[in-house]
Design an enzyme around this catalytic site. Structure first.
Site, PDB file in Angstrom:
ATOM      1  N   HIS A  51       0.891  -1.319   0.074  1.00 40.44           N
ATOM      2  CA  HIS A  51       0.139  -0.017  -0.060  1.00 40.44           C
ATOM      3  C   HIS A  51       0.861   1.224   0.119  1.00 40.44           C
ATOM      4  O   HIS A  51       1.787   1.141   0.206  1.00 40.44           O
ATOM      5  CB  HIS A  51      -0.906   0.096   1.166  1.00 40.44           C
ATOM      6  CG  HIS A  51      -0.284  -0.054   2.467  1.00 40.44           C
ATOM      7  ND1 HIS A  51       0.091  -1.172   3.208  1.00 40.44           N
ATOM      8  CD2 HIS A  51       0.475   1.024   3.143  1.00 40.44           C
ATOM      9  CE1 HIS A  51       0.686  -0.726   4.463  1.00 40.44           C
ATOM     10  NE2 HIS A  51       0.904   0.395   4.281  1.00 40.44           N
TER      11      HIS A  51
HETATM   12  C1  T46 Z   1       2.942   0.733   6.989  1.00 43.75           C
HETATM   13  C2  T46 Z   1       3.756  -0.271   7.299  1.00 43.75           C
HETATM   14  C3  T46 Z   1       5.193  -0.058   7.268  1.00 43.75           C
HETATM   15  C4  T46 Z   1      -3.992  -0.508  13.461  1.00 43.75           C
HETATM   16  O1  T46 Z   1      -5.366  -0.696  14.147  1.00 43.75           O
HETATM   17  N1  T46 Z   1      -3.348   0.663  13.984  1.00 43.75           N
HETATM   18  C5  T46 Z   1      -2.243   0.765  13.567  1.00 43.75           C
HETATM   19  O2  T46 Z   1      -1.650   1.857  13.931  1.00 43.75           O
HETATM   20  C6  T46 Z   1      -1.512   0.176  12.248  1.00 43.75           C
HETATM   21  C7  T46 Z   1      -0.416   0.588  11.606  1.00 43.75           C
HETATM   22  C8  T46 Z   1      -2.352  -1.070  11.984  1.00 43.75           C
HETATM   23  N2  T46 Z   1      -3.656  -1.402  12.565  1.00 43.75           N
HETATM   24  C9  T46 Z   1      -4.318  -2.475  12.295  1.00 43.75           C
HETATM   25  C10 T46 Z   1      -4.867  -2.552  10.809  1.00 43.75           C
HETATM   26  C11 T46 Z   1      -4.932  -4.034  10.360  1.00 43.75           C
HETATM   27  O3  T46 Z   1      -5.865  -4.667  10.642  1.00 43.75           O
HETATM   28  O4  T46 Z   1      -3.298  -3.652  12.351  1.00 43.75           O
HETATM   29  C12 T46 Z   1      -3.627  -4.587  11.227  1.00 43.75           C
HETATM   30  C13 T46 Z   1      -2.349  -4.758  10.296  1.00 43.75           C
HETATM   31  O5  T46 Z   1      -2.112  -3.648   9.579  1.00 43.75           O
HETATM   32  P1  T46 Z   1      -1.582  -3.403   8.106  1.00 43.75           P
HETATM   33  O6  T46 Z   1      -1.939  -4.822   7.320  1.00 43.75           O
HETATM   34  O7  T46 Z   1      -1.785  -2.230   7.320  1.00 43.75           O
HETATM   35  O8  T46 Z   1       0.014  -4.080   8.370  1.00 43.75           O
HETATM   36  P2  T46 Z   1       1.286  -3.729   7.317  1.00 43.75           P
HETATM   37  O9  T46 Z   1       2.260  -4.380   7.843  1.00 43.75           O
HETATM   38  O10 T46 Z   1       0.902  -4.185   6.069  1.00 43.75           O
HETATM   39  O11 T46 Z   1       1.501  -2.042   7.214  1.00 43.75           O
HETATM   40  C14 T46 Z   1       1.906  -1.549   8.259  1.00 43.75           C
HETATM   41  C15 T46 Z   1       1.240  -0.059   8.487  1.00 43.75           C
HETATM   42  O12 T46 Z   1      -0.152  -0.357   8.377  1.00 43.75           O
HETATM   43  C16 T46 Z   1       1.482   0.807   7.459  1.00 43.75           C
HETATM   44  O13 T46 Z   1       1.008   2.254   7.390  1.00 43.75           O
HETATM   45  O14 T46 Z   1       3.372   1.687   6.432  1.00 43.75           O
HETATM   46  O15 T46 Z   1       3.404  -1.165   8.115  1.00 43.75           O
END
Ligand code: T46
Length: 136
Positions: A51
């Site tokens: 993303h």
């Molecule tokens: C990024 C990379 C480096 C939350 O509830 N609060 C938060 O602050 C974050 C970051 C995530 N979440 C929830 C949203 C999803 O249900 O945690 C779950 C996993 O998040 P996500 O699938 O977006 O994780 P990554 O590793 O794909 O991405 C994350 C960050 O979301 C993103 O901003 O730049 O790490």
């Protein structure tokens, strides 16, 4: 002016007890920090991210272990290995990112410029390319 991404080297204050690194908003990183999160226990072979963000700016640090990060501004890509708590990677908004090759002990620490907001995510690559075009 911050480019799309930037590697930074953080000073380590070491003595015979061990090491300490500090990160100061507006001094080491060009934004105020509103949120900190960390990614750990990542399973072997997992790739995360896929993303970009409309507004969010972040600093990534492998506080423990290592991982790799691919960044993409819509025209060019770069790959970085984060393998020391002294290394940081600042990622500006409108940059597609993927994190991969996590070591089992990796703790990826992220300092973010905004609170969590799902509406800020661009999770579709063609929408990301459109957003990049519109921003020019
Ligand atoms: C990024 C990379 C480096 C939350 O509830 N609060 C938060 O602050 C974050 C970051 C995530 N979440 C929830 C949203 C999803 O249900 O945690 C779950 C996993 O998040 P996500 O699938 O977006 O994780 P990554 O590793 O794909 O991405 C994350 C960050 O979301 C993103 O901003 O730049 O790490």
């Amino acid at each position: 002016m911050l480019g799309d991404w930037k590697q930074i080297e953080l000073a380590s204050h070491g003595d015979d007890r061990g090491s300490l690194i500090s990160v100061e908003a507006q001094r080491h990183i060009p934004f105020a920090v509103k949120r900190v999160y960390y990614i750990f226990g990542t399973k072997a072979g997992v790739r995360r991210g896929f993303h970009a963000h409309q507004n969010l700016k972040q600093l990534l640090i492998a506080a423990s272990g290592s991982c790799k990060v691919e960044v993409d501004d819509g025209n060019k890509k770069a790959n970085f290995k984060l393998s020391s708590p002294k290394q940081g990677l600042i990622i500006n908004n409108l940059v597609w990112r993927e994190m991969y090759d996590f070591s089992p002990d990796c703790v990826l620490l992220v300092l973010a410029s905004e609170w969590f907001e799902e509406a800020d995510y661009i999770r579709d690559y063609s929408q990301f390319k459109l957003a990049v075009e519109r921003s020019r």
